[in-house]
Design a protein around this motif. Structure first.
Motif, PDB file in Angstrom:
ATOM      1  N   SER A   1       0.817  -1.220   0.000  1.00  0.00           N
ATOM      2  CA  SER A   1       0.000   0.000   0.000  1.00  0.00           C
ATOM      3  C   SER A   1       0.852   1.272   0.000  1.00  0.00           C
ATOM      4  O   SER A   1       0.342   2.364  -0.242  1.00  0.00           O
ATOM      5  CB  SER A   1      -0.929   0.012   1.216  1.00  0.00           C
ATOM      6  OG  SER A   1      -0.162   0.031   2.411  1.00  0.00           O
ATOM      7  N   LEU A   2       2.153   1.136   0.253  1.00  0.00           N
ATOM      8  CA  LEU A   2       3.042   2.299   0.275  1.00  0.00           C
ATOM      9  C   LEU A   2       3.641   2.601  -1.101  1.00  0.00           C
ATOM     10  O   LEU A   2       4.311   3.609  -1.274  1.00  0.00           O
ATOM     11  CB  LEU A   2       4.194   2.056   1.261  1.00  0.00           C
ATOM     12  CG  LEU A   2       3.809   1.720   2.696  1.00  0.00           C
ATOM     13  CD1 LEU A   2       5.054   1.411   3.512  1.00  0.00           C
ATOM     14  CD2 LEU A   2       3.004   2.838   3.322  1.00  0.00           C
ATOM     15  N   SER A   3       3.405   1.724  -2.078  1.00  0.00           N
ATOM     16  CA  SER A   3       4.118   1.848  -3.353  1.00  0.00           C
ATOM     17  C   SER A   3       3.337   2.614  -4.420  1.00  0.00           C
ATOM     18  O   SER A   3       2.105   2.653  -4.417  1.00  0.00           O
ATOM     19  CB  SER A   3       4.468   0.460  -3.897  1.00  0.00           C
ATOM     20  OG  SER A   3       3.326  -0.188  -4.404  1.00  0.00           O
ATOM     21  N   TYR A   4       4.110   3.215  -5.311  1.00  0.00           N
ATOM     22  CA  TYR A   4       3.584   3.798  -6.551  1.00  0.00           C
ATOM     23  C   TYR A   4       4.567   3.399  -7.648  1.00  0.00           C
ATOM     24  O   TYR A   4       5.762   3.679  -7.550  1.00  0.00           O
ATOM     25  CB  TYR A   4       3.492   5.324  -6.475  1.00  0.00           C
ATOM     26  CG  TYR A   4       3.156   5.927  -7.824  1.00  0.00           C
ATOM     27  CD1 TYR A   4       1.852   5.908  -8.306  1.00  0.00           C
ATOM     28  CD2 TYR A   4       4.156   6.464  -8.635  1.00  0.00           C
ATOM     29  CE1 TYR A   4       1.553   6.422  -9.558  1.00  0.00           C
ATOM     30  CE2 TYR A   4       3.859   6.979  -9.887  1.00  0.00           C
ATOM     31  CZ  TYR A   4       2.557   6.957 -10.346  1.00  0.00           C
ATOM     32  OH  TYR A   4       2.256   7.450 -11.590  1.00  0.00           O
ATOM     33  N   TYR A   5       4.063   2.730  -8.676  1.00  0.00           N
ATOM     34  CA  TYR A   5       4.865   2.338  -9.833  1.00  0.00           C
ATOM     35  C   TYR A   5       4.202   2.857 -11.084  1.00  0.00           C
ATOM     36  O   TYR A   5       2.967   2.874 -11.190  1.00  0.00           O
ATOM     37  CB  TYR A   5       5.022   0.809  -9.910  1.00  0.00           C
ATOM     38  CG  TYR A   5       6.034   0.311  -8.922  1.00  0.00           C
ATOM     39  CD1 TYR A   5       7.339   0.049  -9.319  1.00  0.00           C
ATOM     40  CD2 TYR A   5       5.720   0.149  -7.588  1.00  0.00           C
ATOM     41  CE1 TYR A   5       8.291  -0.363  -8.402  1.00  0.00           C
ATOM     42  CE2 TYR A   5       6.657  -0.267  -6.675  1.00  0.00           C
ATOM     43  CZ  TYR A   5       7.944  -0.513  -7.092  1.00  0.00           C
ATOM     44  OH  TYR A   5       8.894  -0.911  -6.184  1.00  0.00           O
ATOM     45  N   CYS A   6       5.038   3.282 -12.028  1.00  0.00           N
ATOM     46  CA  CYS A   6       4.509   3.807 -13.276  1.00  0.00           C
ATOM     47  C   CYS A   6       5.354   3.321 -14.445  1.00  0.00           C
ATOM     48  O   CYS A   6       6.477   2.836 -14.262  1.00  0.00           O
ATOM     49  CB  CYS A   6       4.474   5.329 -13.257  1.00  0.00           C
ATOM     50  SG  CYS A   6       6.111   6.086 -13.158  1.00  0.00           S
ATOM     51  N   VAL A   7       4.775   3.456 -15.628  1.00  0.00           N
ATOM     52  CA  VAL A   7       5.498   3.147 -16.854  1.00  0.00           C
ATOM     53  C   VAL A   7       5.433   4.359 -17.770  1.00  0.00           C
ATOM     54  O   VAL A   7       4.494   5.144 -17.713  1.00  0.00           O
ATOM     55  CB  VAL A   7       4.917   1.908 -17.586  1.00  0.00           C
ATOM     56  CG1 VAL A   7       5.141   0.656 -16.763  1.00  0.00           C
ATOM     57  CG2 VAL A   7       3.443   2.084 -17.911  1.00  0.00           C
ATOM     58  N   GLY A   8       6.455   4.490 -18.599  1.00  0.00           N
ATOM     59  CA  GLY A   8       6.455   5.483 -19.665  1.00  0.00           C
ATOM     60  C   GLY A   8       6.155   4.749 -20.956  1.00  0.00           C
ATOM     61  O   GLY A   8       6.840   3.790 -21.303  1.00  0.00           O
ATOM     62  N   LYS A   9       5.096   5.189 -21.646  1.00  0.00           N
ATOM     63  CA  LYS A   9       4.687   4.518 -22.878  1.00  0.00           C
ATOM     64  C   LYS A   9       4.833   5.456 -24.064  1.00  0.00           C
ATOM     65  O   LYS A   9       4.465   6.624 -23.992  1.00  0.00           O
ATOM     66  CB  LYS A   9       3.232   4.041 -22.788  1.00  0.00           C
ATOM     67  CG  LYS A   9       3.036   2.883 -21.839  1.00  0.00           C
ATOM     68  CD  LYS A   9       1.615   2.336 -21.919  1.00  0.00           C
ATOM     69  CE  LYS A   9       1.469   1.088 -21.070  1.00  0.00           C
ATOM     70  NZ  LYS A   9       0.134   0.487 -21.237  1.00  0.00           N
ATOM     71  N   LEU A  10       5.349   4.892 -25.139  1.00  0.00           N
ATOM     72  CA  LEU A  10       5.462   5.585 -26.413  1.00  0.00           C
ATOM     73  C   LEU A  10       4.747   4.721 -27.436  1.00  0.00           C
ATOM     74  O   LEU A  10       5.117   3.558 -27.631  1.00  0.00           O
ATOM     75  CB  LEU A  10       6.929   5.775 -26.798  1.00  0.00           C
ATOM     76  CG  LEU A  10       7.197   6.442 -28.142  1.00  0.00           C
ATOM     77  CD1 LEU A  10       6.706   7.887 -28.134  1.00  0.00           C
ATOM     78  CD2 LEU A  10       8.678   6.396 -28.471  1.00  0.00           C
ATOM     79  N   ASP A  11       3.705   5.268 -28.037  1.00  0.00           N
ATOM     80  CA  ASP A  11       2.895   4.510 -29.002  1.00  0.00           C
ATOM     81  C   ASP A  11       2.445   3.169 -28.435  1.00  0.00           C
ATOM     82  O   ASP A  11       2.480   2.140 -29.124  1.00  0.00           O
ATOM     83  CB  ASP A  11       3.669   4.304 -30.310  1.00  0.00           C
ATOM     84  CG  ASP A  11       4.043   5.626 -30.978  1.00  0.00           C
ATOM     85  OD1 ASP A  11       3.250   6.580 -30.871  1.00  0.00           O
ATOM     86  OD2 ASP A  11       5.131   5.686 -31.580  1.00  0.00           O
ATOM     87  N   GLY A  12       2.055   3.164 -27.159  1.00  0.00           N
ATOM     88  CA  GLY A  12       1.532   1.958 -26.531  1.00  0.00           C
ATOM     89  C   GLY A  12       2.570   0.984 -26.022  1.00  0.00           C
ATOM     90  O   GLY A  12       2.231  -0.002 -25.370  1.00  0.00           O
ATOM     91  N   GLN A  13       3.848   1.239 -26.300  1.00  0.00           N
ATOM     92  CA  GLN A  13       4.921   0.352 -25.848  1.00  0.00           C
ATOM     93  C   GLN A  13       5.582   0.918 -24.597  1.00  0.00           C
ATOM     94  O   GLN A  13       5.853   2.122 -24.524  1.00  0.00           O
ATOM     95  CB  GLN A  13       5.983   0.201 -26.946  1.00  0.00           C
ATOM     96  CG  GLN A  13       5.496  -0.535 -28.176  1.00  0.00           C
ATOM     97  CD  GLN A  13       5.108  -1.981 -27.867  1.00  0.00           C
ATOM     98  OE1 GLN A  13       5.878  -2.737 -27.311  1.00  0.00           O
ATOM     99  NE2 GLN A  13       3.887  -2.335 -28.218  1.00  0.00           N
ATOM    100  N   VAL A  14       5.860   0.057 -23.629  1.00  0.00           N
ATOM    101  CA  VAL A  14       6.563   0.480 -22.414  1.00  0.00           C
ATOM    102  C   VAL A  14       8.034   0.669 -22.766  1.00  0.00           C
ATOM    103  O   VAL A  14       8.685  -0.246 -23.251  1.00  0.00           O
ATOM    104  CB  VAL A  14       6.417  -0.571 -21.295  1.00  0.00           C
ATOM    105  CG1 VAL A  14       7.263  -0.179 -20.083  1.00  0.00           C
ATOM    106  CG2 VAL A  14       4.955  -0.738 -20.903  1.00  0.00           C
ATOM    107  N   ILE A  15       8.546   1.876 -22.536  1.00  0.00           N
ATOM    108  CA  ILE A  15       9.966   2.147 -22.802  1.00  0.00           C
ATOM    109  C   ILE A  15      10.720   2.549 -21.536  1.00  0.00           C
ATOM    110  O   ILE A  15      11.938   2.691 -21.569  1.00  0.00           O
ATOM    111  CB  ILE A  15      10.144   3.221 -23.903  1.00  0.00           C
ATOM    112  CG1 ILE A  15       9.553   4.558 -23.474  1.00  0.00           C
ATOM    113  CG2 ILE A  15       9.538   2.749 -25.220  1.00  0.00           C
ATOM    114  CD1 ILE A  15       9.966   5.717 -24.365  1.00  0.00           C
TER     115      ILE A  15
END
Length: 155
Positions: free
Chosen positions: A42-56
């Motif tokens: 519950s302490l975490s925050y994770y994110c992704v950076g997406k370019l044209d739907g792909q995780v980069i």
């Protein structure tokens, strides 16, 4: 400038995240470790950076009281050197502030000079050393801190 969307990490992103993780770190996290962070911490925050739907790129942190602790941050090798890591770290900083963090910390390998330069550019300062922190290589970790929000006190 590339149009990258930074969005919360979803389980369907994990295959791409794991590929980046495996080519970025000597001892990569497992898929199960990320699943645990998404659903059980519950302490975490994770994110992704997406370019044209792909995780980069992806990053994560824990918010513990008023401190944000960056757990990992990585950019796919094909996209490094394009300020994506800087924008990802900025996203984590903003999310940390929004979640009540006043300071942010992270550990970095002394051998990872490019990451150190990024963190220094973003205002992080070395504040100590964790001896033998990285169990895979017994390498030390440089502890870095950044003040996100100054505390105000009434006199």
């Amino acid at each position: 400038m590339m149009d990258i969307d930074f969005v919360p990490l979803q389980e369907e992103d994990l295959e791409q995240v794991i590929k980046i993780e495996q080519c970025s770190f000597p001892t990569p996290w497992s898929k199960q470790a990320f699943i645990s962070e998404i659903y059980d911490n519950s302490l975490s925050y994770y994110c992704v950076g997406k370019l044209d739907g792909q995780v980069i790129a992806y990053g994560g942190m824990w918010i513990i009281i008023d401190e944000a602790h960056v757990t990992n941050i990585a950019v796919h090798p094909d996209y490094r050197g394009r300020k994506i890591g800087e924008n990802l770290l900025l996203h984590l900083i903003v999310q940390g502030i929004m979640r009540g963090a006043l300071r942010m910390t992270l550990e970095v390998r002394p051998s990872n000079l490019s990451a150190q330069k990024l963190y220094q550019r973003m205002g992080f300062e070395a504040a100590g050393l964790r001896r033998g922190y990285y169990t895979d290589t017994k390498e030390d970790a440089i502890i870095m801190w950044k003040t996100l929000v100054e505390k105000f006190t009434e006199d």
